[in-house]
Write a protein that holds these residues in place. Structure first.
Motif, short mmCIF file in Angstrom:
data_model
loop_
_atom_site.label_atom_id
_atom_site.label_comp_id
_atom_site.label_asym_id
_atom_site.label_seq_id
_atom_site.Cartn_x
_atom_site.Cartn_y
_atom_site.Cartn_z
N GLN A 1 21.69 -0.74 -17.14
CA GLN A 1 22.32 0.14 -18.05
C GLN A 1 21.58 0.90 -18.64
O GLN A 1 21.84 2.42 -18.59
CB GLN A 1 23.32 -0.47 -19.16
CG GLN A 1 24.67 -1.59 -18.54
CD GLN A 1 25.26 -1.96 -19.82
OE1 GLN A 1 24.56 -2.96 -20.34
NE2 GLN A 1 26.49 -1.59 -20.00
N GLU A 2 20.39 0.56 -18.88
CA GLU A 2 19.26 1.37 -19.42
C GLU A 2 18.74 2.41 -18.77
O GLU A 2 18.39 3.40 -18.65
CB GLU A 2 18.34 0.45 -20.27
CG GLU A 2 16.85 0.71 -20.41
CD GLU A 2 16.58 1.59 -21.64
OE1 GLU A 2 17.31 1.13 -22.81
OE2 GLU A 2 15.60 2.24 -21.80
N THR B 1 20.89 5.21 -17.73
CA THR B 1 20.77 6.11 -18.81
C THR B 1 19.57 7.06 -18.35
O THR B 1 19.61 8.32 -18.66
CB THR B 1 20.89 5.35 -20.15
OG1 THR B 1 21.95 4.55 -20.32
CG2 THR B 1 21.14 6.55 -21.43
N ARG B 2 18.32 6.39 -18.16
CA ARG B 2 17.17 7.12 -18.03
C ARG B 2 17.26 7.81 -16.71
O ARG B 2 16.09 8.26 -16.31
CB ARG B 2 16.06 6.32 -18.06
CG ARG B 2 15.70 5.64 -19.51
CD ARG B 2 14.26 5.30 -19.87
NE ARG B 2 14.31 3.93 -19.36
CZ ARG B 2 13.34 3.57 -18.64
NH1 ARG B 2 12.64 4.37 -17.85
NH2 ARG B 2 13.28 2.24 -18.20
N GLN B 3 18.23 7.73 -15.89
CA GLN B 3 18.24 8.35 -14.29
C GLN B 3 17.23 7.61 -13.69
O GLN B 3 16.54 8.39 -13.01
CB GLN B 3 18.31 9.82 -14.57
CG GLN B 3 19.40 10.21 -15.29
CD GLN B 3 19.41 11.88 -15.33
OE1 GLN B 3 18.54 12.28 -15.60
NE2 GLN B 3 20.94 12.39 -15.11
N ARG C 1 27.25 7.58 -11.33
CA ARG C 1 26.80 6.89 -12.25
C ARG C 1 27.69 6.72 -13.49
O ARG C 1 27.63 5.58 -14.16
CB ARG C 1 25.45 7.53 -12.63
CG ARG C 1 24.43 7.56 -11.56
CD ARG C 1 23.91 5.89 -11.16
NE ARG C 1 22.99 6.04 -10.00
CZ ARG C 1 23.02 6.24 -8.80
NH1 ARG C 1 24.40 5.66 -8.46
NH2 ARG C 1 22.24 6.00 -7.91
N THR C 2 28.35 7.60 -13.49
CA THR C 2 29.34 7.52 -14.89
C THR C 2 30.30 6.35 -14.65
O THR C 2 30.47 5.32 -15.62
CB THR C 2 30.32 8.80 -14.92
OG1 THR C 2 29.38 9.68 -14.46
CG2 THR C 2 30.68 9.17 -16.52
N GLN D 1 28.43 2.99 -15.03
CA GLN D 1 28.12 2.83 -16.33
C GLN D 1 29.49 2.20 -17.00
O GLN D 1 29.30 1.04 -17.66
CB GLN D 1 27.79 4.07 -17.18
CG GLN D 1 26.28 4.33 -17.13
CD GLN D 1 25.55 3.56 -17.68
OE1 GLN D 1 25.63 2.09 -17.83
NE2 GLN D 1 24.31 4.10 -18.40
#
Ligand code: GDP
Length: 473
Positions: free
Chosen positions: A426-427, A430-432, A200-201, A204
């Motif tokens: 993207q959001e 971030t919220r997984q 995920r990094t 992103q």
């Protein structure tokens, strides 16, 4: 979201006149599609070569001869042969160059239609080039923009787009998105096992890079629009200030009715004029005045909308009135409504004013704006006003000339939608959030980007785009 559709290959032979209607030295008719060599054969006789066959001719060959109908000779022509796939449409094509009289041209067109061609629809040749994969939708639109370009800069931008610079960038974006989507969808297939094919990094980071590029393109639209459509210029002012008169002298024609009654310019009209290399798109606004009849209220509302969208405001006031300084708050109000616009205060009817120099000074001090003296009716100060308008917007339309620009509202909207979908993704990351939701947003972004080049596009949009072309293109 638009679903991908398989667009049909259109192969029936079509014919069209490719040059403008009217008298000219030469005119060109073109035919394209299956069997056009046989059709050409029926109407054309090559000079000194009765055995000539179009089917045997090489591509890019010009043949001199005559075109006939059942009653005899119509004209001497040059027939230029293009063999599939090396033609504009990628189909077999023949272009006839004949003498440029409207009757001759119509005559030849009729023979070609009688022999089996259908009259081409507007943009059909370019549409075929798109459907056959020679150019993408973006390039097809660029051809239209190039033809209709009214300034050198608009023309240059269209040429860059036609060469596929923007298409290449969008394709690269799509590829990145496709890869991420594929990896996420693979994860879904293995959902039982809780694996992560793409960190995920890393995702992103990739999305942030894409988002940056999307923002750059979205932002370039402001300049792209300016290049294509000209500097949106609003002439504002109280009724009777001389707005219609100014508009008419700027455009050099009687465009809107000039009247002695205050409040008679009910609607706005739009026209363009070129000063040196800058194109100005002028709007003659309704007079700004509170009250009045209903119609005028509507006009005033629309004027304010135009003012808020303008790149350049020319505020016209009657400097001969004793009350000329009363308009200062109104000028300030306009500046507040559109802080992005450049503002010029044109002090009109200078021919009637006494002590004009002092009045101009006071106006300058009170507004803090560029002020110029004008007599729209006598044409005095007009050149200075145009020069000032040009200096005020200098650079606006040249800023991005060399880089890739978005010039079409359709592309701008698709890019903005893609950027929104990406922001959602993207959001979610971030919220997984669940992989499925992220994949959905990435797919949307992918489709929006694909809409621009025509990779994913509805037939309706394709029709809309090509309808705007002229016949024969
Ligand atoms: P609008 O209501 O702002 O569109 O104003 P118009 O263009 O209709 O002009 C109103 C009146 O002012 C008309 O009679 C024009 O002929 C007159 N006018 C406009 N400009 C000038 C000018 O520079 N000098 C003089 N003397 N009259 C002008």
């Amino acid at each position: 979201m638009t679903m991908p559709i398989i667009l049909p290959r259109q192969e029936a032979p079509v014919a069209a006149i490719a040059t403008p209607v009217g008298v000219g030295a030469l005119a060109v008719l073109r035919i394209s599609g299956e069997g056009v060599f046989d059709i050409a054969q029926k109407v054309f006789r090559k000079k000194n070569n009765p055995n000539f066959r179009f089917t045997a001719s090489k591509g890019f060959r010009a043949h001199f001869g005559t075109v006939h109908d059942s009653e005899g000779l119509i004209d001497e022509v040059v027939a230029l042969v293009f063999r599939s796939p090396n033609s504009f449409t990628m189909e077999d094509m023949v272009e006839f160059t004949c003498h440029g009289g409207p009757v001759v041209v119509q005559h030849i067109l009729k023979v070609l239609l009688d022999e089996g061609c259908r009259l081409a629809e507007p943009g059909e040749f370019t549409r075929r080039a798109f459907l056959n994969g020679r150019i993408d939708l973006l390039q097809a639109e660029a051809i239209g923009e190039m033809i209709h370009a009214r300034t050198e800069s608009a023309f240059r931008t269209a040429v860059t787009q036609m060469q596929g610079t923007l298409s290449l960038r969008l394709d690269a974006m799509r590829e990145l998105l496709l890869r991420s989507c594929a990896l996420l969808e693979l994860e879904l297939d293995f959902s039982e096992e809780d694996v992560e094919f793409q960190s995920r990094t890393q995702l992103q980071e990739e999305l942030a890079g894409l988002q940056e590029e999307l923002h750059r393109l979205v932002d370039s639209y402001q300049h792209g629009r300016l290049l294509k459509e000209g500097v949106a210029t609003v002439i504002a002012g109280l009724p009777n200030a001389g707005k219609s008169t100014l508009l008419n002298v700027l455009l050099g024609e009687e465009r809107s009715i000039v009247s002695h009654m205050p409040g008679t310019t009910r609607d706005y009209i739009e026209e363009c004029f070129l000063y040196e290399k800058t194109m100005f798109r002028l709007t003659d606004t309704a007079g700004l005045r509170e009250g009045g009849e209903e119609v005028e209220h509507e006009g005033i509302r629309r004027s304010f909308k135009k003012i808020s969208e303008a790149d350049l405001l020319v505020y016209l006031l009657d400097i001969s009135l004793e009350s000329y300084l009363d308009e200062v708050p109104l000028i300030r109000d306009l500046l507040e409504r559109n802080s992005n616009a450049r503002m010029i205060v044109a002090a009109n009817k200078i021919d009637l004013a006494t002590g004009s120099e002092e009045r101009l000074q006071k106006l300058r001090a009170a507004t803090g704006c560029e002020v110029c003296a004008l007599s729209a009716a006598k044409g005095e100060g007009l050149e200075a006003l145009k020069r000032l308008m040009s200096t005020m917007v200098e650079g606006l339309d040249k800023l991005h000339e060399a880089s890739v620009l978005v010039t079409s509202l359709r592309h701008y909207e698709a890019l903005r939608n893609a950027s929104d979908a990406l922001a959602n993704a993207q959001e979610l990351i971030t919220r997984q959030a669940e992989t499925e939701l992220i994949a959905f947003e990435l797919r949307s972004a992918l489709d929006y980007v694909g809409e621009i080049t025509g990779k994913v596009v509805s037939e309706e949009i394709v029709n809309l785009i090509f309808e705007q072309f002229c016949i024969g293109k």
